[in-house]
Design a protein around this motif. Sequence first.
Motif, PDB file in Angstrom:
ATOM      1  N   GLN A 188      33.162  53.612 -63.582  1.00 14.15           N
ATOM      2  CA  GLN A 188      32.600  54.968 -63.620  1.00 14.15           C
ATOM      3  C   GLN A 188      31.148  54.932 -64.064  1.00 14.15           C
ATOM      4  O   GLN A 188      30.323  55.727 -63.584  1.00 14.15           O
ATOM      5  CB  GLN A 188      33.432  55.849 -64.558  1.00 14.15           C
ATOM      6  CG  GLN A 188      33.053  57.332 -64.495  1.00 14.15           C
ATOM      7  CD  GLN A 188      33.272  57.928 -63.126  1.00 14.15           C
ATOM      8  OE1 GLN A 188      34.329  57.729 -62.509  1.00 14.15           O
ATOM      9  NE2 GLN A 188      32.274  58.654 -62.623  1.00 14.15           N
ATOM     10  N   TRP A 189      30.811  54.006 -64.962  1.00 15.47           N
ATOM     11  CA  TRP A 189      29.407  53.878 -65.369  1.00 15.47           C
ATOM     12  C   TRP A 189      28.538  53.465 -64.190  1.00 15.47           C
ATOM     13  O   TRP A 189      27.423  53.982 -64.019  1.00 15.47           O
ATOM     14  CB  TRP A 189      29.268  52.862 -66.504  1.00 15.47           C
ATOM     15  CG  TRP A 189      27.829  52.611 -66.842  1.00 15.47           C
ATOM     16  CD1 TRP A 189      27.016  53.404 -67.600  1.00 15.47           C
ATOM     17  CD2 TRP A 189      27.020  51.499 -66.405  1.00 15.47           C
ATOM     18  NE1 TRP A 189      25.739  52.857 -67.658  1.00 15.47           N
ATOM     19  CE2 TRP A 189      25.726  51.699 -66.940  1.00 15.47           C
ATOM     20  CE3 TRP A 189      27.264  50.378 -65.620  1.00 15.47           C
ATOM     21  CZ2 TRP A 189      24.683  50.801 -66.704  1.00 15.47           C
ATOM     22  CZ3 TRP A 189      26.230  49.485 -65.387  1.00 15.47           C
ATOM     23  CH2 TRP A 189      24.955  49.701 -65.927  1.00 15.47           C
ATOM     24  N   THR A 200      29.058  54.211 -61.131  1.00 18.28           N
ATOM     25  CA  THR A 200      28.898  55.438 -60.359  1.00 18.28           C
ATOM     26  C   THR A 200      27.872  56.360 -60.996  1.00 18.28           C
ATOM     27  O   THR A 200      26.924  56.824 -60.346  1.00 18.28           O
ATOM     28  CB  THR A 200      30.247  56.170 -60.249  1.00 18.28           C
ATOM     29  OG1 THR A 200      31.196  55.348 -59.555  1.00 18.28           O
ATOM     30  CG2 THR A 200      30.089  57.485 -59.500  1.00 18.28           C
ATOM     31  N   ASP A 201      28.032  56.639 -62.281  1.00 17.56           N
ATOM     32  CA  ASP A 201      27.210  57.651 -62.950  1.00 17.56           C
ATOM     33  C   ASP A 201      25.770  57.206 -63.166  1.00 17.56           C
ATOM     34  O   ASP A 201      24.861  58.037 -63.218  1.00 17.56           O
ATOM     35  CB  ASP A 201      27.829  58.003 -64.309  1.00 17.56           C
ATOM     36  CG  ASP A 201      29.188  58.666 -64.179  1.00 17.56           C
ATOM     37  OD1 ASP A 201      29.503  59.186 -63.088  1.00 17.56           O
ATOM     38  OD2 ASP A 201      29.945  58.637 -65.175  1.00 17.56           O
TER      39      ASP A 201
END
Length: 353
Positions: free
Chosen positions: A263-264, A266-267
């Motif tokens: 997710q990191w 992605t973000d």
Amino acid sequence: MSSSPRWKHRPPGSNWGDFGPDDQCGRMNLLTPDKVLQGMQEVRTGQTFNLSLPLDFPGGNVLNPRRQPPVLRPTLRGDKPNMNYQLWCDDPACTDVVCDDLVIMHLQYSTQWDSLAHVGSMFDANGDGVPEPVYYNGFRAGTDVVGPSSGAGAGIFGFPEIARESTSAAKALGIEKMSERCVQGRAVMIDLHAHLGRERVRVGYDLLMDIMRKDSVVVEPGDMVCLHTGFAQMLLEMNKQPDPHAVENSCAVLEGRDERLLQWITDSGLVALIADNYAVEGLPASPRPGSCAALPLHEHCLFKLGVHLGEIWHLTPLANWLREHSRHRFLLTAPPLRLPGAIGSPATPIATV
């Protein structure tokens, strides 16, 4: 999210369609002129670093049994090798001596880029309830990424009588799409080796964030991220005789099963993820019950996000210099070969500080 004739459903957590229904560049779209200017602002001394290993490293096929070192051969001039060829053999008035050669090369043997056609997934993109093999943005195996129907059209079969025509090609998502973006901009070094040495550590989200905090490293959208583990430096020290136990049990790798780490990625908005180790993530991946990707970080980056992966880069001299000068950002120029249809490519990345 744009609609696409290739898919009705996109994978959870993916960005398919965000850059257009026919996009083949993925997050390279975020490598804008502003990011190039930001990279140029990091140049203060004009010193440059070549981030490629010699392309005949690591040596042998310990890292991957399907990949062999490159082979150089002279071209033919008539029935003679075109190496130290004296042109007076053809014309007594000539004084020239010429050389010309070719290379037989596995494109992902050494310092390399992965194209977005390198790893796909079985996914029900058309909504008929049956998963099919697809790649980033819904491009299809067998239609957009094609290969021979038998082993006779693969591998090194046919050498030294080199085949005149390709037997496989990425008609979409080939490495040339990345090359056309030029791949120049601001890069950020995360020095895992400075904190972990050559210990084999699977780096998850918490450990990565802790190291970045300690080093005051910040990653912003459009940045290319480099992970220094010391692995490529170890390969150099082995002098083309890699020790199987050492290469399997040394240096940090990312924990591809860590959902918070994915997710990191992605973000953060990073456009490329680069490491000096074999696959960026740990291989084999950590065990997980049920059916799932064998290469979870590859699936997340290449298949879902269109984030190119760089592998086996030589980052140690640059990482050491940056640490000595309390810096972690630099200008990176790293286009792959503009080789249409190729799945991966050697690279000669240049860092300028």
